[in-house]
Design an enzyme around this catalytic site. Structure first.
Site, PDB file in Angstrom:
ATOM      1  N   LYS A 184      33.150 -14.596  15.271  1.00 37.44           N
ATOM      2  CA  LYS A 184      34.086 -13.519  15.634  1.00 37.44           C
ATOM      3  C   LYS A 184      33.803 -12.272  14.772  1.00 37.44           C
ATOM      4  O   LYS A 184      33.274 -12.397  13.673  1.00 37.44           O
ATOM      5  CB  LYS A 184      35.532 -13.982  15.435  1.00 37.44           C
ATOM      6  CG  LYS A 184      35.844 -15.377  15.973  1.00 37.44           C
ATOM      7  CD  LYS A 184      36.044 -15.415  17.475  1.00 37.44           C
ATOM      8  CE  LYS A 184      36.442 -16.842  17.888  1.00 37.44           C
ATOM      9  NZ  LYS A 184      36.569 -17.051  19.307  1.00 37.44           N
TER      10      LYS A 184
HETATM   11  C1  LIG Z   1      37.336 -18.513  19.399  1.00 33.93           C
HETATM   12  C2  LIG Z   1      38.375 -18.748  20.421  1.00 33.93           C
HETATM   13  C3  LIG Z   1      39.541 -19.478  20.118  1.00 33.93           C
HETATM   14  C4  LIG Z   1      39.820 -20.082  18.755  1.00 33.93           C
HETATM   15  O1  LIG Z   1      38.816 -20.876  18.293  1.00 33.93           O
HETATM   16  P1  LIG Z   1      38.916 -21.588  16.845  1.00 33.93           P
HETATM   17  O2  LIG Z   1      37.556 -22.167  16.697  1.00 33.93           O
HETATM   18  O3  LIG Z   1      39.986 -22.599  16.928  1.00 33.93           O
HETATM   19  O4  LIG Z   1      39.234 -20.544  15.841  1.00 33.93           O
HETATM   20  C5  LIG Z   1      40.504 -19.599  21.092  1.00 33.93           C
HETATM   21  N1  LIG Z   1      40.347 -19.071  22.308  1.00 33.93           N
HETATM   22  C6  LIG Z   1      39.241 -18.370  22.650  1.00 33.93           C
HETATM   23  C7  LIG Z   1      39.155 -17.787  24.027  1.00 33.93           C
HETATM   24  C8  LIG Z   1      38.206 -18.212  21.727  1.00 33.93           C
HETATM   25  O5  LIG Z   1      37.103 -17.546  22.066  1.00 33.93           O
END
Ligand SMILES: *Cc1c(COP(=O)(O)O)cnc(C)c1O
Length: 391
Positions: A184
């Protein structure tokens, strides 16, 4: 296969970020300290709401937000089947049932026109995902929610910094969730946060993340809780990056514009809109849609071909309703959500991160175009993406 030399995502840590993390390590205070408080205050301000509660992942954030809003056993939550599986998993963690609603073929987000038909007496919430950072049509979604007394949770895990009509994504619903996993734009390696205007929702999320203990009085147990805290090192990293978020977002947008220039008008690729009418996009990855004749196994061959050249790409997203555990539990089959299935067969996510150079963007674009012209020549590898850092 050559090793990956252009990953799908890469963290952009500066010396200041590293320094902030080191300072925490030297301080001896590793959890529940001043960095957590500072990060939460910065996140709330950024989202334009009164409260933020940091947790250990985006998925935890979604799960705890749903629970804090009273969603649980016997309830249904309307959501999109075209998302990272985390969004639907979180509904199941909360004890509720994910009820999928097909997407809009243009925006790839929940189609608000289909929501109402899926509402039942058990429906309690809508979990809307801003897919690939593109703002969902919030006004229509919020209107359906108002009409039926539903809560709205925004999965803004791919949309930090995106906006809908001038409002930051995540700050429009009853709760919004950000994620800080390593792929991210702001990252602590792992992490997440819930942002909300409702003090009681924030209080409950804060209690749930720490074994159900009242945040104001840890001797008081108010809920069955979990262990979902974020470390001080992660908060320091997040806080340090959030302090220069505009530069991070602008740099990513500049990369998206490079892709647009490198790919526009070549073949019949469908490129993401730089300026969608809903508002500002946050660039998570650069997702192109291949023409129908290059969908499915051809798309997979093209992805394999890119990886064979050391370019990592993502086949985002496999439809959630067709993943084996969802098929088994809910009896979904091919054809249930045709717009999602058609989009899923043709999407290809290309590398996008701030450090990507003009030459690298051109290399990816040229390789993609070449493979699209001759996908049948690409050998199908036995394993894909080995050595690739993040998916
Ligand atoms: C990255 C993401 C998440 C959260 O992912 P984690 O690995 O739990 O931090 C949730 N929803 C979407 C659409 C994502 O791209």
């Amino acid at each position: 296969m050559s090793p990956i030399h252009i990953p799908l995502a890469a963290p952009e840590l500066t010396e200041a970020d590293v320094g902030a993390a080191l300072e925490v390590l030297r301080s001896g205070r590793l959890s529940r300290g001043p960095e957590l408080e500072g990060f939460e205050a910065a996140l709330a301000e950024f989202a334009g709401v009164s409260h933020a509660v940091a947790v250990n992942s985006g998925t935890s954030g979604l799960h705890l937000a749903l629970r804090a809003l009273g969603i649980g056993e016997g309830h249904e939550v309307l959501t999109t089947p075209f998302s990272f599986v985390a969004s639907a998993n979180a509904i199941l963690h909360a004890g509720a049932r994910p009820v999928f609603v097909d997407i809009d073929g243009e925006t790839l987000n929940l189609d608000p026109g289909r929501l109402e038909a899926a509402v039942t007496a058990r429906t309690r919430a809508i979990l809307v995902v801003h897919v690939f950072g593109r703002p969902a049509t919030m006004e229509e979604i919020l209107e359906v929610a108002r009409r039926h007394g539903l809560r709205v949770v925004e999965d803004a895990c791919e949309a930090l910094g995106g906006e809908y009509r001038g409002h930051r994504l995540g700050g429009l619903g009853d709760a919004g969730v950000y994620a800080f996993y390593a792929n991210k734009p702001v990252t602590g390696g792992e992490g997440g946060a819930v942002v909300t205007r409702h003090p009681e929702v924030a209080r409950r999320v804060a209690a749930l993340r720490n074994q159900g203990r009242d945040p104001a009085d840890p001797d008081r147990y108010t809920d069955f809780g979990y262990s979902c805290r974020l470390t001080e090192v992660q908060c320091a990293l997040g806080r340090s990056q959030l302090a220069r978020i505009q530069a991070i977002l602008e740099r990513r947008e500049a990369v998206a514009r490079m892709y647009d220039r490198a790919l526009r008008g070549r073949l019949d690729l469908r490129l993401p809109e730089l300026e969608p009418e809903e508002g500002r996009r946050s660039w998570f990855t650069y997702v192109v849609r291949l023409p129908e004749r290059l969908g499915g196994k051809h798309r997979d061959a093209i992805a394999a071909g890119l990886e064979a050249r050391g370019i990592q790409c993502g086949r985002y997203f496999p439809p959630i309703h067709l993943l084996p555990p969802y098929r088994r539990a809910f009896g979904h089959r091919v054809g249930d959500f045709p717009v999602t299935e058609a989009a899923a067969a043709r999407t290809l996510a290309l590398p996008l991160f701030g450090g990507l150079t003009q030459e690298q963007v051109r290399e990816v674009a040229d390789a993609l175009v070449e493979l699209c012209v001759r996908p049948q020549d690409v050998p199908t590898p036995t394993s894909r993406g080995r050595g690739a850092p993040y998916e």
